[in-house]
Motif scaffolding. Structure first.
Motif, PDB file in Angstrom:
ATOM      1  N   TYR A  14      22.188  91.392  13.052  1.00 48.55           N
ATOM      2  CA  TYR A  14      20.757  91.097  12.948  1.00 48.55           C
ATOM      3  C   TYR A  14      19.850  92.203  13.475  1.00 48.55           C
ATOM      4  CZ  TYR A  14      22.718  86.453  12.247  1.00 48.55           C
ATOM      5  OH  TYR A  14      23.447  85.388  11.783  1.00 48.55           O
ATOM      6  N   THR A  44      31.064  89.627   6.551  1.00 47.31           N
ATOM      7  CA  THR A  44      30.630  88.331   7.059  1.00 47.31           C
ATOM      8  C   THR A  44      30.527  87.329   5.912  1.00 47.31           C
ATOM      9  OG1 THR A  44      28.292  88.886   6.807  1.00 47.31           O
ATOM     10  CG2 THR A  44      29.305  89.343   8.940  1.00 47.31           C
ATOM     11  N   ILE A  53      28.469  82.488   9.270  1.00 49.08           N
ATOM     12  CA  ILE A  53      27.154  82.837   9.800  1.00 49.08           C
ATOM     13  C   ILE A  53      26.133  81.799   9.367  1.00 49.08           C
ATOM     14  CG2 ILE A  53      25.398  84.656   9.943  1.00 49.08           C
ATOM     15  CD1 ILE A  53      28.162  85.531  10.906  1.00 49.08           C
ATOM     16  N   HIS A  74      22.153  81.333   8.931  1.00 46.54           N
ATOM     17  CA  HIS A  74      20.924  82.123   8.911  1.00 46.54           C
ATOM     18  C   HIS A  74      19.669  81.285   9.110  1.00 46.54           C
ATOM     19  CE1 HIS A  74      22.513  86.077   8.248  1.00 46.54           C
ATOM     20  NE2 HIS A  74      23.243  85.663   7.217  1.00 46.54           N
ATOM     21  N   THR A  75      19.826  79.993   9.336  1.00 51.60           N
ATOM     22  CA  THR A  75      18.694  79.141   9.670  1.00 51.60           C
ATOM     23  C   THR A  75      18.969  78.524  11.044  1.00 51.60           C
ATOM     24  OG1 THR A  75      19.718  77.234   8.578  1.00 51.60           O
ATOM     25  CG2 THR A  75      18.204  78.594   7.258  1.00 51.60           C
ATOM     26  N   VAL A 120      28.258  84.030   4.675  1.00 51.68           N
ATOM     27  CA  VAL A 120      27.004  83.329   4.903  1.00 51.68           C
ATOM     28  C   VAL A 120      27.138  81.876   4.474  1.00 51.68           C
ATOM     29  CG1 VAL A 120      24.554  83.239   4.347  1.00 51.68           C
ATOM     30  CG2 VAL A 120      25.719  85.452   4.505  1.00 51.68           C
ATOM     31  N   ASN A 149      21.837  77.093  15.940  1.00 49.39           N
ATOM     32  CA  ASN A 149      22.091  78.307  16.716  1.00 49.39           C
ATOM     33  C   ASN A 149      21.410  78.235  18.080  1.00 49.39           C
ATOM     34  OD1 ASN A 149      19.372  79.005  16.320  1.00 49.39           O
ATOM     35  ND2 ASN A 149      19.853  80.163  14.452  1.00 49.39           N
TER      36      ASN A 149
END
Length: 280
Positions: free
Chosen positions: A238, A277, A5, A7-8, A279, A81
Motif C-alpha cells: 500500500y 497477491t 487481501i 481492500h475495503t 484480492v 481490517n
C-alpha cells in the motif's frame, strides 16, 4: 502459502459448501467466522478443531487455516481490517483497550470462542440484523448501525474469551499487556530485546520467554518478527516506499539484512511479494 487481501475496511461473505475450495492460506485482515450449519474440521495454525453449528472462530492476520467439510456447511465470514476497529471506537479508550486485548490475544489455540448456547444465539441474532443492514450498505444510516452491532458482537466475544470478569488489559503480569507493548514499539528494536521486556514487565529474562511461549505457543522473538513482517507486507502493498526506506523504518541494519529475513519468513523476496497477491 497464499495470502488474501481485503481492500475495503469491512465486508461480509456468506456461502454454503460441500467441499472447501481454498488451500491453506493467510490474510491481511481479521475474520469472525460463524458456522451456521454443518460440521467438520477447522485447521488453524497447525491445530485441529471439530466444528459444528453455532461455533464462532476469531482469526487474525498472522493465522493460517483451512476447513475439512464433513457435512454441507453454511459459513458467514465478517472480515475487517485494523483501521475499521480503530474507527468504531476512536474516541473511547476503554473500548480500544478491550479490542486490542481481544484481537491480539492468542485465542486461536482455544477453537470456538463461544461455548454457551444462549451466547451463541445472541451472536447469531446480531449477525442476522447485521447482514440485513449490509444488503443496503449504501444507506446513510448503515455505518452507524453496523458499528453499533459490531461493538455489541465484539463485546460478547470478549466476555466469552476472557470469562465473566471485567477485562483488564493493562495488567503488567498479563500476556495481553506484553502483546500490546510489542505492537506499540514495533519500530524500536532496542525496546523489544528480551532484557528490556523483562525489565519493563518485572520478570527475569529467562522466565519472560517461558511465560510468553506458554501463553501464545510461540517464542517472543518469533512473534516480534512475524508481527513486523505483517506490517512490512502492508508497506509493500500500500505504499511507494523503497526497500531501503522500509528497512530503515523497521530498524534493519541494511537492505540486504531486511530482504534476507523477509524471504526467510515469507518465501518471497520483498519485490516478488509486491507482485504476488490475491484480492478479495
Amino acid at each position: 502459502m497464499k495470502r488474501y487481501i481485503l481492500h475495503t475496511p469491512f465486508n461480509i461473505y456468506h456461502f454454503e459448501a460441500k467441499k472447501w475450495m481454498h488451500s491453506v492460506h493467510k490474510h491481511t485482515y481479521f475474520e469472525i467466522i460463524f458456522i451456521l450449519k454443518g460440521n467438520g474440521i477447522h485447521n488453524i495454525n497447525g491445530n485441529t478443531f471439530q466444528y459444528a453449528e453455532g461455533d464462532v472462530f476469531l482469526l487474525g492476520p498472522e493465522d493460517y487455516h483451512d476447513f475439512e467439510i464433513q457435512d454441507l456447511t453454511e459459513f458467514c465470514f465478517i472480515r475487517f481490517n485494523e483501521s475499521f476497529h480503530q474507527q468504531i471506537g476512536e474516541k473511547d479508550s476503554t473500548w480500544q483497550q478491550i479490542m486490542k486485548t481481544l484481537l491480539y490475544t492468542s485465542s486461536q489455540s482455544r477453537g470456538s470462542i463461544v461455548k454457551d448456547k444462549q451466547e451463541k444465539q445472541k451472536l447469531h441474532h446480531l449477525l442476522t440484523v447485521l447482514e440485513s443492514e449490509y444488503e443496503n450498505h449504501q444507506s446513510q444510516y448503515f455505518e452507524i448501525i453496523r458499528d453499533s452491532l459490531m461493538r455489541s458482537m465484539m463485546m460478547i466475544l470478549a466476555r466469552n474469551l476472557f470469562g465473566q470478569t471485567p477485562v483488564k488489559p493493562n495488567l503488567q503480569d498479563s500476556v495481553e499487556a506484553i502483546l500490546m507493548y510489542i505492537k506499540q514499539n514495533i519500530y524500536k528494536p532496542s525496546e523489544l530485546s528480551i532484557e528490556h521486556l523483562a525489565e519493563v514487565f518485572n520478570y527475569a529474562p529467562a522466565y519472560i520467554s517461558i511465560f510468553f511461549k506458554r501463553h501464545t505457543g510461540e517464542s517472543l522473538k518469533q512473534y516480534i518478527t512475524k508481527h513486523k513482517i505483517k506490517l512490512i507486507e502492508a508497506r509493500l502493498l500500500y505504499s511507494q516506499l523503497t526497500l531501503t526506506e522500509i528497512a530503515d523504518e523497521f530498524g534493519y541494519t541494511d537492505e540486504s539484512h531486511f530482504c534476507k529475513q523477509f524471504r526467510k519468513y515469507t518465501g518471497n523476496t520483498p519485490t516478488a511479494f509486491r507482485k504476488n497477491t490475491i484480492v478479495v
